[in-house]
Design a protein around this motif. Sequence first.
Motif, PDB file in Angstrom:
ATOM      1  N   LEU A 114       0.835  -1.200   0.000  1.00 40.29           N
ATOM      2  CA  LEU A 114       0.000   0.000   0.000  1.00 40.29           C
ATOM      3  C   LEU A 114       0.873   1.254   0.000  1.00 40.29           C
ATOM      4  CD1 LEU A 114      -2.819  -0.960   2.533  1.00 40.29           C
ATOM      5  CD2 LEU A 114      -2.753  -1.297   0.060  1.00 40.29           C
ATOM      6  N   PRO A 129       0.010   3.891   5.271  1.00 40.85           N
ATOM      7  CA  PRO A 129      -0.802   3.215   6.294  1.00 40.85           C
ATOM      8  C   PRO A 129      -2.240   3.749   6.403  1.00 40.85           C
ATOM      9  CG  PRO A 129       1.390   3.623   7.167  1.00 40.85           C
ATOM     10  CD  PRO A 129       1.306   4.311   5.826  1.00 40.85           C
ATOM     11  N   TYR A 147      -4.315   3.834   4.240  1.00 35.73           N
ATOM     12  CA  TYR A 147      -5.164   3.002   3.388  1.00 35.73           C
ATOM     13  C   TYR A 147      -5.466   1.627   3.997  1.00 35.73           C
ATOM     14  CZ  TYR A 147      -4.328   6.401  -0.323  1.00 35.73           C
ATOM     15  OH  TYR A 147      -4.265   7.549  -1.074  1.00 35.73           O
ATOM     16  N   TYR A 148      -4.823   1.280   5.109  1.00 32.09           N
ATOM     17  CA  TYR A 148      -4.968  -0.063   5.681  1.00 32.09           C
ATOM     18  C   TYR A 148      -6.412  -0.401   6.035  1.00 32.09           C
ATOM     19  CZ  TYR A 148       0.139  -0.581   6.124  1.00 32.09           C
ATOM     20  OH  TYR A 148       1.476  -0.689   5.874  1.00 32.09           O
ATOM     21  N   SER A 149      -7.101   0.507   6.674  1.00 31.74           N
ATOM     22  CA  SER A 149      -8.471   0.234   7.117  1.00 31.74           C
ATOM     23  C   SER A 149      -9.389  -0.077   5.937  1.00 31.74           C
ATOM     24  CB  SER A 149      -9.001   1.436   7.907  1.00 31.74           C
ATOM     25  OG  SER A 149     -10.318   1.205   8.311  1.00 31.74           O
ATOM     26  N   GLU A 201      -8.493  -3.430   4.465  1.00 28.83           N
ATOM     27  CA  GLU A 201      -9.011  -4.505   5.315  1.00 28.83           C
ATOM     28  C   GLU A 201     -10.478  -4.782   4.990  1.00 28.83           C
ATOM     29  OE1 GLU A 201      -9.737  -5.507  10.059  1.00 28.83           O
ATOM     30  OE2 GLU A 201      -8.581  -3.731   9.507  1.00 28.83           O
ATOM     31  N   TYR A 204      -0.885  -9.730   7.256  1.00 22.07           N
ATOM     32  CA  TYR A 204      -0.104  -8.498   7.334  1.00 22.07           C
ATOM     33  C   TYR A 204       1.323  -8.933   7.659  1.00 22.07           C
ATOM     34  CZ  TYR A 204       1.284  -3.846   9.052  1.00 22.07           C
ATOM     35  OH  TYR A 204       1.914  -2.635   9.260  1.00 22.07           O
ATOM     36  N   ASP A 240       3.283  -5.317   2.089  1.00 22.64           N
ATOM     37  CA  ASP A 240       2.555  -5.190   3.353  1.00 22.64           C
ATOM     38  C   ASP A 240       1.675  -6.394   3.670  1.00 22.64           C
ATOM     39  OD1 ASP A 240       3.474  -2.488   3.831  1.00 22.64           O
ATOM     40  OD2 ASP A 240       2.118  -1.878   2.217  1.00 22.64           O
ATOM     41  N   PHE A 241       1.098  -6.987   2.643  1.00 22.91           N
ATOM     42  CA  PHE A 241       0.137  -8.073   2.830  1.00 22.91           C
ATOM     43  C   PHE A 241       0.409  -9.191   1.833  1.00 22.91           C
ATOM     44  CE2 PHE A 241      -1.992  -4.140   3.967  1.00 22.91           C
ATOM     45  CZ  PHE A 241      -2.578  -4.434   5.187  1.00 22.91           C
TER      46      PHE A 241
END
Length: 148
Positions: free
Chosen positions: A71, A74, A76-78, A81, A95, A101-102
């Motif tokens: 990504l 960070p 954008y993580y939510s 998810e 993660y 990142d993933f």
Amino acid sequence: MDKLDKKILKALKANARLTSSAISEDVGLSVSAVIERIKKMENTGLIKGYTIDINQDMIGNNMVALMDVSLKHPDYYSGFEQLVKSNNSIAACYYQTGEFDFVLRIVTDSTEGLDEVYKVVKGYEGVEKTETHIVLRTLKEEGALLPD
């Protein structure tokens, strides 16, 4: 958790539909003691639930891929998810540390199905880069690991 709890877990891992009576014979405890131990393991969260293991090939899901995703930020993580949780073809998301990142485990019926997931993931605004690997064969896949 003692040796008897481990034996009970091993029996349930092999067949979660076993009766307490069958488990009691296997581990050498009374039925009521087995029931009590299972309830304790459920109440403490050690046993999270009971499920079935579906042969994905038999329902047409014979395309498995691993997709690394990086990504941009960070922030954008939510949203990422939520995207992952809402897509039924994404069987797992980890993660991780490293360049990406993933890592996603994608299970679908065809390359076209994989392409659909690919487009959704790549189309997410926060995705910077991806790398996809087609799984040729699964050598080992354990759903529940028990301590030795």
